[in-house]
Design an enzyme around this catalytic site. Sequence first.
Site, mmCIF file in Angstrom:
data_model
loop_
_atom_site.group_PDB
_atom_site.id
_atom_site.type_symbol
_atom_site.label_atom_id
_atom_site.label_comp_id
_atom_site.label_asym_id
_atom_site.label_seq_id
_atom_site.Cartn_x
_atom_site.Cartn_y
_atom_site.Cartn_z
ATOM 1 N N ASP A 1 -9.115 0.162 2.047
ATOM 2 C CA ASP A 1 -9.049 0.608 0.648
ATOM 3 C C ASP A 1 -10.319 0.224 -0.114
ATOM 4 O O ASP A 1 -10.849 1.011 -0.910
ATOM 5 C CB ASP A 1 -7.828 0.012 -0.051
ATOM 6 C CG ASP A 1 -6.544 0.750 0.314
ATOM 7 O OD1 ASP A 1 -6.616 1.671 1.146
ATOM 8 O OD2 ASP A 1 -5.478 0.405 -0.229
ATOM 9 N N ASP B 1 0.845 -1.190 0.000
ATOM 10 C CA ASP B 1 0.000 0.000 0.000
ATOM 11 C C ASP B 1 0.884 1.244 0.000
ATOM 12 O O ASP B 1 1.675 1.452 0.918
ATOM 13 C CB ASP B 1 -0.907 -0.014 1.236
ATOM 14 C CG ASP B 1 -1.819 1.202 1.293
ATOM 15 O OD1 ASP B 1 -2.619 1.367 0.380
ATOM 16 O OD2 ASP B 1 -1.695 1.996 2.249
ATOM 17 N N THR C 1 -3.007 5.327 -4.146
ATOM 18 C CA THR C 1 -1.942 6.052 -3.438
ATOM 19 C C THR C 1 -0.571 5.815 -4.065
ATOM 20 O O THR C 1 0.289 6.700 -4.011
ATOM 21 C CB THR C 1 -1.903 5.655 -1.953
ATOM 22 O OG1 THR C 1 -1.865 4.226 -1.842
ATOM 23 C CG2 THR C 1 -3.125 6.174 -1.217
ATOM 24 N N THR C 2 -0.359 4.644 -4.651
ATOM 25 C CA THR C 2 0.893 4.384 -5.365
ATOM 26 C C THR C 2 0.864 5.054 -6.741
ATOM 27 O O THR C 2 1.834 5.675 -7.166
ATOM 28 C CB THR C 2 1.131 2.864 -5.531
ATOM 29 O OG1 THR C 2 1.028 2.234 -4.256
ATOM 30 C CG2 THR C 2 2.498 2.582 -6.110
#
Length: 498
Positions: free
Chosen positions: A366, A66, A99-100
């Site tokens: 998530d 994550d 988020t990545t």
Amino acid sequence: MALIANSAPRSSKTESYVDNKRKEDIRHANIKSACAVADAVRTSLGPKGMDKMISTANGEVIITNDGATILNKMEVLQPAAKMLVELSKSQDAAAGDGTTTVVVIAGSLLKQCLTLLSSGIHPTVISDSLHKASIKAVDVLTAMAVPLELTDRESLVKSASTSLNSKVVSQYSSLLAPLAVDAVLSVVDPEKPDLVDLRDIKIVKKLGGTVDDTEMVRGLVFDKKVSHAAGGPTRVENAKIAVIQFQISPPKTDIEQSIVVSDYAQMDRILKEERNYILAKILVIKDVERDEIEFITKTLNCLPIANIEHFKEEKLGYADLVEEVSLGDGKIVKITGIKDMGRNTCVLVRGSNMLVLDEAERSLHDALCVIRCLVNKQFLIAGGGAPEIELSRQLGAWAKVLHGMEGYCVKAFAEALEVIPYTLAENAGLNPITIVTELRNRHAQGEINAGINVRKGQITNILEENVVQPLLVSTSAITLAAECVRMLLKIDDIVTVR
């Protein structure tokens, strides 16, 4: 022959000297540092991305892919690099997923900015062009999106599954995805259908069992044992429930006194009467955290009681069953069948060890965020690098009709977006150049939903493969990444205050 010397001063224009070297060095150092952070998480992108093992200073070990968790645990010292950490947090707050992706896009944009800067283009021109390109990108993504009805549970589950497929616990996506959908839909208020507060969903972690044992509980779950200090019951049916915020142990008297008991039988009788007087047939859960009170009272539809004098019937909650349940090596307390229950729910997450348990909680969060995005903005978009390659194609075509440096900058940003399909292919062990070239070709032929199927190792219609994600995740990633890059471009000095 005479030489005439002109003593008039030269124009200040030719004499003035501005040292831009330091500004360029600062800007380059900032971009390089931020790109290093982006490269660190890039290998974690996609369902075939690598996991990171993080060892903290206190000896804690975390295994995750994550992006927000990885960056949050990294000790980043360079101020510009910290901005990418904050960027990941912003994406987590806005969309909960991607988020990545947002950090990888920002890193790729910064690398293109470095090339543009070295070509002599002014940072302000680059910044303004990027702003226009991001607005255009959102319009393109919106045009690609497919409308969604919240009654279409199957599509919601597909979106949650796509989010979970890149996680360590991806093999449990068939369980966690429907659970996430049911949890979010159960807390949606019909009067405010486009607003979901994830604080209405409480995730309780309990060590023991496997992730398969994870369940949603329509009621309350406490990761505590029942207090047995006064010999109270561990199961109560048709319970009246009070949330009390005062002491229930024997009060201390204001005067000193002593009672002498010489007979053991009398002592036992005193203790027995004391227990019956204080907690007669009452099930007690002690040491409830203060920040949980609001959730508990909202769920039970009751009011907290601060004094024994305020103990009134209208302040109580009612439930069909309150019981202590053994789980693994520990125990929990479940309250089910709550009368007039608020729009809240609990999810009991299980795991064989803390590493799996923590990652299951992060993955479930998530998935919950993805469903929240779809409730807020009811549009789906294809995954698998399809939106990014289509953006790259359309922005590239748009750049040709723009004049001057603006078109040159937009073209560079269009190329930067290819980093997502390139990285997805690279992390899946495919040939990225071959894959991205074929992907470009398919999109040029009008197949806007063609994406990388990493499981089959080829280009397919990614919508038909059920690889979908909320529109909000993609638009938020593009907008936030562009905003972060523009801020970095405008920085020409770092001032340290001690």
